[in-house]
Design an enzyme around this catalytic site. Structure first.
Site, PDB file in Angstrom:
ATOM      1  N   ASP A 265      -7.574  12.991  27.336  1.00 19.51           N
ATOM      2  CA  ASP A 265      -7.378  12.681  28.894  1.00 19.51           C
ATOM      3  C   ASP A 265      -5.546  11.778  28.821  1.00 19.51           C
ATOM      4  O   ASP A 265      -4.671  11.646  27.852  1.00 19.51           O
ATOM      5  CB  ASP A 265      -7.368  11.443  29.750  1.00 19.51           C
ATOM      6  CG  ASP A 265      -7.625  11.598  31.209  1.00 19.51           C
ATOM      7  OD1 ASP A 265      -7.064  11.550  32.386  1.00 19.51           O
ATOM      8  OD2 ASP A 265      -8.342  11.065  31.675  1.00 19.51           O
TER       9      ASP A 265
ATOM     10  N   THR B 181     -17.079  23.318  16.887  1.00 22.59           N
ATOM     11  CA  THR B 181     -17.747  24.316  16.081  1.00 22.59           C
ATOM     12  C   THR B 181     -18.484  25.214  16.937  1.00 22.59           C
ATOM     13  O   THR B 181     -19.020  26.156  15.872  1.00 22.59           O
ATOM     14  CB  THR B 181     -19.119  23.483  15.300  1.00 22.59           C
ATOM     15  OG1 THR B 181     -19.440  22.340  15.428  1.00 22.59           O
ATOM     16  CG2 THR B 181     -18.264  22.689  13.973  1.00 22.59           C
TER      17      THR B 181
END
Ligand code: C5P
Length: 231
Positions: A65, A124
């Site tokens: 953010d 991943t």
């Protein structure tokens, strides 16, 4: 394998289920990961439960953010007394520096040591094709190394990356940089949504400091046996 290096992801959504897993696994595992699923359903109570079992916590909320918002969030999670938390490296250097500052200020105020803070690199579950779709033309390996430099340069303690990149990260970033690898799958187990995987043994050999393992343990009929079988 040093079992203190295993972090089990408690990806469940009730305290009851969390406690069931902790009853079984806390004698075998030192660190448990609370991610979005458990934290958004049960909140800080999920952290208190793990403390009751006297185990350490990796709070994996992957902040991403504006710097000011992340700084304030970092203050709050520092107050929870977690061992590790993480932010997305794609949030940029200023955001990561502010996370560190917020956490340091809060830890100083409380007189506690600050959590280790990790930068999440490339998830991943993402392969080179998905990277291109979001406008990144480097390979996942190159992108992870770029982000590793940015994370270290921003003063954070280490990186969340795939075991497939752990060796290159260790070579380039030195010993003083934590490498935490999810996407580990014991030999013969399903990959599910993970793409850039390796076995836990390979991940540790390549240079990971900690490995994160979730469903292969938590969805097993005998979760403790999966940990024991890791050698
Ligand atoms: O069940 P599995 O072993 O795939 O769980 C891996 C855990 O690690 C999940 O909780 C996921 O949110 C987390 N994780 C990940 N890849 C990252 C960062 C965290 O899979 N880059």
């Amino acid at each position: 394998m040093n079992k203190d290096k295993i972090i089990v992801a408690l990806d469940v959504d009730t305290i009851k289920e969390e406690e069931r897993l902790l009853d079984i696994l806390s004698p075998h595992v030192k660190i448990f990961k609370v991610g979005m699923e458990l934290f958004y359903s049960c909140g800080p109570k999920a952290i208190d439960v793990i403390k009751r079992y006297d185990r350490e916590i990796f709070l994996d909320l992957k902040f991403h953010d504006i710097p000011n918002t992340v700084k304030n969030a970092a203050r709050l999670v520092t107050r929870l007394g977690v061992f590790i938390f993480d932010v997305h490296a794609h949030g940029g250097s200023d955001m990561m520096k502010q996370a560190l500052e917020g956490s340091e200020e809060e830890a100083d105020r409380l007189g506690i040591s600050r959590p280790r803070i990790l930068g999440v690199s490339v998830l991943t579950s993402i392969g080179d094709h998905e990277l291109q779709q979001i406008g990144i033309n480097s390979s996942s390996q190159e992108q992870v190394l770029n982000l590793a430099r940015l994370i270290k340069g921003s003063g954070l303690d280490g990186i969340v990356a795939s075991p497939q990149e752990a060796g290159e990260i260790r070579k380039n970033m030195g010993e003083d940089f934590l490498i935490v690898t999810p996407g580990v799958r014991p030999e013969g187990m399903q990959k599910q949504d993970q793409k850039r995987t390796a076995t836990p043994e390979e991940a540790m050999k390549i240079g990971a400091d900690y490995i994160v393992i979730g469903r292969p343990v938590t969805r097993a009929k005998d979760p403790a046996k999966v940990i024991d079988d890791l050698g």
